[in-house]
Design a protein around this motif. Sequence first.
Motif, short mmCIF file in Angstrom:
data_model
loop_
_atom_site.label_atom_id
_atom_site.label_comp_id
_atom_site.label_asym_id
_atom_site.label_seq_id
_atom_site.Cartn_x
_atom_site.Cartn_y
_atom_site.Cartn_z
N ASP A 1 16.96 42.52 25.71
CA ASP A 1 15.45 42.72 25.18
C ASP A 1 15.00 44.12 25.79
N PRO A 2 14.52 45.04 24.85
CA PRO A 2 14.10 46.38 25.47
C PRO A 2 12.92 46.48 26.27
N GLN B 1 20.56 36.11 32.55
CA GLN B 1 19.94 37.56 32.58
C GLN B 1 20.36 38.51 31.62
N ARG B 2 21.67 38.19 31.29
CA ARG B 2 22.36 38.96 30.25
C ARG B 2 21.46 38.90 28.70
N SER B 3 20.99 37.80 28.54
CA SER B 3 20.18 37.79 27.37
C SER B 3 19.11 38.56 27.56
N GLU C 1 10.94 47.44 31.73
CA GLU C 1 9.93 47.03 32.91
C GLU C 1 10.68 47.01 34.08
N HIS C 2 12.07 46.55 34.12
CA HIS C 2 12.74 46.72 35.21
C HIS C 2 13.55 48.05 35.67
N LYS D 1 16.28 51.79 42.02
CA LYS D 1 16.41 51.60 43.42
C LYS D 1 17.86 50.85 43.81
N LYS D 2 18.19 50.08 43.04
CA LYS D 2 19.57 49.35 43.35
C LYS D 2 20.73 50.53 43.38
#
Length: 134
Positions: free
Chosen positions: A55-56, A49-51, A61-62, A68-69
């Motif tokens: 990625d921009p 997930q770190r890698s 996208e997230h 929300k988190k």
Amino acid sequence: MKSACCQHEIVIQTDPKNCEYLVISGAQKKVEEFDTEDAETMVLPVDEQRSKLADPFYRLEHEEEDLKKKKEAEPLLVRLQRVSSDARHFDDYSINKSLRPKLRSQKKRVAEEEVAARKMGLGIRSVRRRYGGC
């Protein structure tokens, strides 16, 4: 190294590649698992997930999910800030004032025990056991 209690040899090797220690012989690795909610900690992202976070496009996208988190974690963070800035932590004078009489009585009791030990000819302080406190 050798164990402090039984002089049994324990062999541990470092593994810099994986950032951990490997137990070769003489001991077992202790693995403790815990629930992040019970421990009130946050889950850290794993390496893959770190890698992705670099990625921009993935971050874009997230972004909504992250917001929300953030909103879900906000009450916990506010509560932690309140606890850390509680007035009792900053009032050093009153805390010291309440501890001083206890320490004075403890010092007086130790001095009395030393005098009693000297009268008995002992080289060490005689200790009286009291139940229900110091």
